[in-house]
Design a protein around this motif. Structure first.
Motif, mmCIF file in Angstrom:
data_model
loop_
_atom_site.group_PDB
_atom_site.id
_atom_site.type_symbol
_atom_site.label_atom_id
_atom_site.label_comp_id
_atom_site.label_asym_id
_atom_site.label_seq_id
_atom_site.Cartn_x
_atom_site.Cartn_y
_atom_site.Cartn_z
ATOM 1 N N PRO A 293 0.816 -1.223 0.000
ATOM 2 C CA PRO A 293 0.000 0.000 0.000
ATOM 3 C C PRO A 293 0.849 1.273 0.000
ATOM 4 O O PRO A 293 0.540 2.230 -0.729
ATOM 5 C CB PRO A 293 -0.817 -0.126 1.293
ATOM 6 C CG PRO A 293 -0.901 -1.605 1.540
ATOM 7 C CD PRO A 293 0.428 -2.134 1.094
ATOM 8 N N SER A 294 1.925 1.282 0.792
ATOM 9 C CA SER A 294 2.796 2.453 0.822
ATOM 10 C C SER A 294 3.487 2.656 -0.518
ATOM 11 O O SER A 294 3.654 3.800 -0.986
ATOM 12 C CB SER A 294 3.844 2.302 1.932
ATOM 13 O OG SER A 294 3.237 2.207 3.202
ATOM 14 N N THR B 100 2.344 1.742 -3.453
ATOM 15 C CA THR B 100 1.341 2.229 -4.403
ATOM 16 C C THR B 100 1.098 3.717 -4.216
ATOM 17 O O THR B 100 1.029 4.482 -5.189
ATOM 18 C CB THR B 100 0.025 1.449 -4.223
ATOM 19 O OG1 THR B 100 0.274 0.044 -4.396
ATOM 20 C CG2 THR B 100 -1.015 1.896 -5.245
ATOM 21 N N ASP B 101 0.985 4.150 -2.963
ATOM 22 C CA ASP B 101 0.801 5.583 -2.690
ATOM 23 C C ASP B 101 2.002 6.387 -3.185
ATOM 24 O O ASP B 101 1.843 7.479 -3.744
ATOM 25 C CB ASP B 101 0.605 5.809 -1.187
ATOM 26 C CG ASP B 101 -0.732 5.277 -0.678
ATOM 27 O OD1 ASP B 101 -1.629 5.039 -1.506
ATOM 28 O OD2 ASP B 101 -0.857 5.080 0.549
ATOM 29 N N ASP C 24 1.883 6.649 -6.972
ATOM 30 C CA ASP C 24 0.873 7.638 -7.350
ATOM 31 C C ASP C 24 1.417 9.055 -7.166
ATOM 32 O O ASP C 24 1.191 9.938 -7.998
ATOM 33 C CB ASP C 24 -0.386 7.457 -6.504
ATOM 34 C CG ASP C 24 -1.251 6.279 -6.958
ATOM 35 O OD1 ASP C 24 -1.067 5.835 -8.107
ATOM 36 O OD2 ASP C 24 -2.087 5.819 -6.174
ATOM 37 N N ALA C 25 2.137 9.252 -6.064
ATOM 38 C CA ALA C 25 2.693 10.580 -5.794
ATOM 39 C C ALA C 25 3.700 10.980 -6.861
ATOM 40 O O ALA C 25 3.731 12.138 -7.308
ATOM 41 C CB ALA C 25 3.347 10.598 -4.407
ATOM 42 N N GLU D 215 5.608 13.842 -4.924
ATOM 43 C CA GLU D 215 6.311 12.877 -4.094
ATOM 44 C C GLU D 215 7.188 13.560 -3.055
ATOM 45 O O GLU D 215 7.636 14.698 -3.237
ATOM 46 C CB GLU D 215 7.160 11.932 -4.948
ATOM 47 C CG GLU D 215 8.388 12.555 -5.594
ATOM 48 C CD GLU D 215 8.072 13.299 -6.883
ATOM 49 O OE1 GLU D 215 9.031 13.744 -7.544
ATOM 50 O OE2 GLU D 215 6.877 13.430 -7.231
ATOM 51 N N ASP E 215 9.042 8.951 -0.249
ATOM 52 C CA ASP E 215 8.466 8.195 -1.376
ATOM 53 C C ASP E 215 9.563 7.713 -2.315
ATOM 54 O O ASP E 215 9.587 6.546 -2.736
ATOM 55 C CB ASP E 215 7.481 9.068 -2.160
ATOM 56 C CG ASP E 215 6.229 9.409 -1.377
ATOM 57 O OD1 ASP E 215 5.823 8.594 -0.522
ATOM 58 O OD2 ASP E 215 5.660 10.494 -1.622
ATOM 59 N N SER F 154 -2.936 6.125 -11.750
ATOM 60 C CA SER F 154 -4.178 6.848 -11.514
ATOM 61 C C SER F 154 -4.946 7.124 -12.808
ATOM 62 O O SER F 154 -6.165 7.271 -12.797
ATOM 63 C CB SER F 154 -3.896 8.160 -10.776
ATOM 64 O OG SER F 154 -2.962 8.949 -11.505
ATOM 65 N N ARG G 27 -8.749 -1.160 -9.428
ATOM 66 C CA ARG G 27 -7.339 -0.959 -9.069
ATOM 67 C C ARG G 27 -6.810 -2.240 -8.426
ATOM 68 O O ARG G 27 -7.367 -2.725 -7.437
ATOM 69 C CB ARG G 27 -7.167 0.217 -8.109
ATOM 70 C CG ARG G 27 -7.124 1.556 -8.816
ATOM 71 C CD ARG G 27 -7.125 2.702 -7.831
ATOM 72 N NE ARG G 27 -5.855 2.838 -7.120
ATOM 73 C CZ ARG G 27 -4.788 3.484 -7.593
ATOM 74 N NH1 ARG G 27 -4.802 3.993 -8.800
ATOM 75 N NH2 ARG G 27 -3.697 3.618 -6.861
#
Length: 396
Positions: free
Chosen positions: A126-127, A129-130, A133-134, A140, A144, A179, A215
């Motif tokens: 999850p981290s 993926t975030d 995305d950033a 970012e 990140d 995204s 997703r």
């Protein structure tokens, strides 16, 4: 490696150690590097030897390394350093580097790469993926970028990919969503890998993690590692064919080149034909020479499990032609049948393989429904799976 004043690579030279040449297990690292003594210069149209290029980062990884350097320069109050092919080669984590090469200046006591960082675990997805995305949205943070670089940058392509470890310490490649995706790209690749397995094509062990509406994260076990963690040599089709940057390699040429380097040419030729037939029937248009790979076995190079196979409902994409001078758009399965002899197949055998692939891929809607994929995506993907080549295959 020879760089010009702007830092661009213009050529390089390589020399095998004499002890390696005497070793009965030694093999040529790529066709450009035959097992001969003395310096071997690179060609003018391929300034970096293929086996080195294959373990470098591609567009996604280079973006991360550029980003990391820019942030480091800002933090240290210095100018931005121009990254060269040497920096890209050594900017990959040693643990996650693709293939069997490792780089050392002290005869293997230590291995070169960026500052040591732990490869993320599955629980970090999850981290990751975030963070991806950033990066895509240009928001970012330093954290990140550090997390993504630690997760490996040597996997090719433009889409975000990371390497993670499972509880047993095995490496997995994780493909992350973007995204701006118009459909669940990872879920449809997972479905396509299932179809490929049904069609008799070797695929990596794969898992799908759904993380939200349309997703998903696709996990595939790294096939360039042995169960004991040992590394397996890897070459892309780009390197096996010694493709020049602006050159277009077709499938017939690839099949004939593979026959020259494979330890089991008949098996690999037949398998490649099956894969090309599958590519046409699922309209996988992202099938350039970097998206075919070969693993080093005791008797030579052999096809790696299938990877980077994505159905596409939109046909106007330039792909690998089926024969020299052939079209790169709307490729016809009848042309593939006409070139079957290049894969070591007689016409009757080629038609049988085509029928098997057509039968296996015809069940795509059932699998999509079993996966609870959205009805609107299934309707869209019908343009890929029910393309004119399916009718031609049935007629043949």
């Amino acid at each position: 490696m020879h760089l010009n004043r702007g830092g661009a690579l213009v050529g390089c030279a390589f020399r095998y150690d004499a002890a390696y040449l005497r070793d009965t297990r030694a093999y040529a690292l790529c066709p450009e590097l035959p097992l001969t003594p003395g310096n071997i210069p690179s060609g003018s149209d391929r300034p970096l030897f293929g086996v080195l290029a294959d373990c470098q980062p591609d567009q996604w990884g280079r973006t991360l390394l550029f980003n990391a350097e820019r942030r480091a320069a800002r933090a240290e109050g210095r100018g931005f350093m121009t990254l060269t092919e040497v920096d890209f080669l050594l900017g990959v984590q040693d643990e996650t580097r693709l293939g069997a090469l490792r780089f050392s200046l002290d005869e293997g006591k230590t291995f070169m790469g960026p500052p040591r960082a732990e490869v993320p675990d599955l629980v970090d997805l999850p981290s990751l993926t975030d963070a991806a995305d950033a990066v895509a949205q240009h928001r970012e943070t330093d954290h990140d970028v550090r997390l993504l670089v630690a997760a490996g940058t040597s996997m090719g392509g433009a889409r975000p990919k990371v390497t993670v470890k499972d509880a047993e310490g095995d490496l997995w490649m994780a493909k992350l969503p973007e995204s701006g995706d118009r459909w669940d790209v990872q879920a449809w690749e997972y479905l396509t890998l299932r179809l490929a397995s049904d069609a008799g094509i070797e695929v990596p062990v794969a898992r799908l993690h759904r993380i939200g509406p349309s997703r998903s994260i696709l996990l595939t076990r790294r096939f360039d590692r042995r169960p004991d963690g040992g590394r397996i040599g890897f070459l892309s089709a780009d390197s096996l064919t010694q493709k020049a940057f602006f050159e277009v390699i077709d499938y017939r040429t690839l099949a004939e080149t593979l026959a020259d380097h494979s330890g089991r040419p008949a098996t690999d030729g037949h398998d490649l034909f099956r894969r090309v037939a599958f590519t046409l029937l699922v309209r996988n248009v992202d099938d350039h020479m970097k998206n075919h790979g070969f693993l080093r076995r005791a008797d030579g190079w052999s096809l790696a499990p299938l990877f980077d196979v994505n159905p596409n409902p939109f046909a106007v994409v330039e792909s690998t032609p089926l024969r020299p001078g052939g079209t790169r758009i709307d490729r016809d399965v009848r042309v593939l049948l006409a070139t079957a002899d290049s894969y070591g197949l007689r016409q009757d055998d080629a038609r049988r393989v085509l029928a098997e692939v057509a039968a296996a891929t015809s069940g795509w809607t059932r699998i999509a429904q079993d996966m609870s994929l959205p009805a609107e995506e299934i309707a869209l993907m019908a343009e890929a799976f029910e393309n004119p080549n399916r009718d031609e295959a049935q007629a043949a």
